[in-house]
Design a protein around this motif. Structure first.
Motif, mmCIF file in Angstrom:
data_model
loop_
_atom_site.group_PDB
_atom_site.id
_atom_site.type_symbol
_atom_site.label_atom_id
_atom_site.label_comp_id
_atom_site.label_asym_id
_atom_site.label_seq_id
_atom_site.Cartn_x
_atom_site.Cartn_y
_atom_site.Cartn_z
ATOM 1 N N ARG A 103 29.140 -33.041 -13.688
ATOM 2 C CA ARG A 103 30.099 -31.930 -14.493
ATOM 3 C C ARG A 103 29.636 -32.686 -15.990
ATOM 4 O O ARG A 103 29.781 -32.026 -16.758
ATOM 5 C CB ARG A 103 31.255 -31.780 -14.096
ATOM 6 C CG ARG A 103 32.222 -30.796 -14.994
ATOM 7 C CD ARG A 103 33.499 -30.463 -14.386
ATOM 8 N NE ARG A 103 33.797 -30.320 -13.126
ATOM 9 C CZ ARG A 103 34.315 -31.251 -12.124
ATOM 10 N NH1 ARG A 103 34.999 -32.416 -12.344
ATOM 11 N NH2 ARG A 103 34.340 -30.912 -10.818
ATOM 12 N N ALA A 147 27.888 -27.400 -13.738
ATOM 13 C CA ALA A 147 26.773 -26.372 -14.324
ATOM 14 C C ALA A 147 25.344 -27.038 -13.726
ATOM 15 O O ALA A 147 24.453 -27.130 -14.657
ATOM 16 C CB ALA A 147 26.701 -26.004 -15.656
ATOM 17 N N ASP A 201 30.832 -25.138 -15.435
ATOM 18 C CA ASP A 201 30.577 -23.701 -15.544
ATOM 19 C C ASP A 201 31.803 -23.070 -15.643
ATOM 20 O O ASP A 201 32.767 -23.536 -15.893
ATOM 21 C CB ASP A 201 29.937 -23.367 -14.109
ATOM 22 C CG ASP A 201 30.611 -23.575 -13.162
ATOM 23 O OD1 ASP A 201 31.840 -24.134 -13.045
ATOM 24 O OD2 ASP A 201 30.212 -23.480 -11.797
ATOM 25 N N ARG A 202 31.685 -21.666 -15.605
ATOM 26 C CA ARG A 202 33.053 -20.833 -15.729
ATOM 27 C C ARG A 202 34.222 -21.204 -15.108
ATOM 28 O O ARG A 202 35.449 -21.050 -14.957
ATOM 29 C CB ARG A 202 32.716 -19.406 -15.837
ATOM 30 C CG ARG A 202 31.904 -18.927 -16.910
ATOM 31 C CD ARG A 202 31.573 -17.509 -16.908
ATOM 32 N NE ARG A 202 30.508 -17.462 -16.024
ATOM 33 C CZ ARG A 202 29.601 -16.339 -15.716
ATOM 34 N NH1 ARG A 202 30.177 -15.018 -16.093
ATOM 35 N NH2 ARG A 202 28.852 -16.380 -15.228
ATOM 36 N N ARG A 203 33.712 -21.593 -13.722
ATOM 37 C CA ARG A 203 34.900 -21.964 -12.683
ATOM 38 C C ARG A 203 35.361 -23.326 -12.698
ATOM 39 O O ARG A 203 36.260 -23.703 -11.931
ATOM 40 C CB ARG A 203 34.320 -21.521 -11.287
ATOM 41 C CG ARG A 203 33.793 -20.086 -11.021
ATOM 42 C CD ARG A 203 33.280 -19.851 -9.869
ATOM 43 N NE ARG A 203 31.968 -20.412 -9.622
ATOM 44 C CZ ARG A 203 31.298 -20.726 -8.868
ATOM 45 N NH1 ARG A 203 31.556 -20.240 -7.510
ATOM 46 N NH2 ARG A 203 30.073 -21.347 -8.734
ATOM 47 N N GLY A 204 34.869 -24.196 -13.494
ATOM 48 C CA GLY A 204 35.205 -25.490 -13.696
ATOM 49 C C GLY A 204 34.203 -26.506 -12.942
ATOM 50 O O GLY A 204 34.575 -27.712 -12.827
ATOM 51 N N ARG A 209 27.664 -30.242 -17.960
ATOM 52 C CA ARG A 209 28.751 -29.366 -18.459
ATOM 53 C C ARG A 209 29.390 -28.879 -17.561
ATOM 54 O O ARG A 209 28.787 -28.782 -16.221
ATOM 55 C CB ARG A 209 28.445 -28.628 -19.702
ATOM 56 C CG ARG A 209 27.747 -27.426 -19.509
ATOM 57 C CD ARG A 209 27.271 -26.625 -20.692
ATOM 58 N NE ARG A 209 26.659 -25.536 -20.373
ATOM 59 C CZ ARG A 209 25.207 -25.411 -20.059
ATOM 60 N NH1 ARG A 209 24.699 -26.543 -20.036
ATOM 61 N NH2 ARG A 209 24.808 -24.182 -19.745
#
Length: 85
Positions: free
Chosen positions: A54, A66, A60-63, A58
């Motif tokens: 992460r 990605a 993703d939208r759900r935390g 980075r």
């Protein structure tokens, strides 16, 4: 051959994985992201690798990370390599 440290270029800065007395530690800008002990089971090491992924790729939208499962396993391999597992 023992690897003592690996630096991975991330999207928000470099992540350094260094060997500790008990395993390995991942940091970015001197902030600890995850610590892995040689005694941890595979699931705990994988969860730590997700945290490091992460930081590298980075969130993703759900935390979550990605990153694909293969990418997380590549990060896990490097963590285990440094930790001597």
């Amino acid at each position: 051959m023992n690897i003592k440290a690996i630096v991975i270029e991330g999207t928000n800065g470099d992540v350094e994985i260094t060997r500790t007395a008990t395993g390995a530690q991942a940091t970015r800008n001197h902030d600890i992201i995850a610590e892995v002990s040689r005694g941890d089971d595979r699931e705990d090491r994988y969860a730590s690798a997700v945290s490091v992924a992460r930081a590298i790729y980075r969130a993703d939208r759900r935390g979550g990370a990605a990153a694909t499962n293969s990418m997380v396993h590549a990060v896990l391999d490097q963590i285990e390599r440094v930790a001597g597992i």
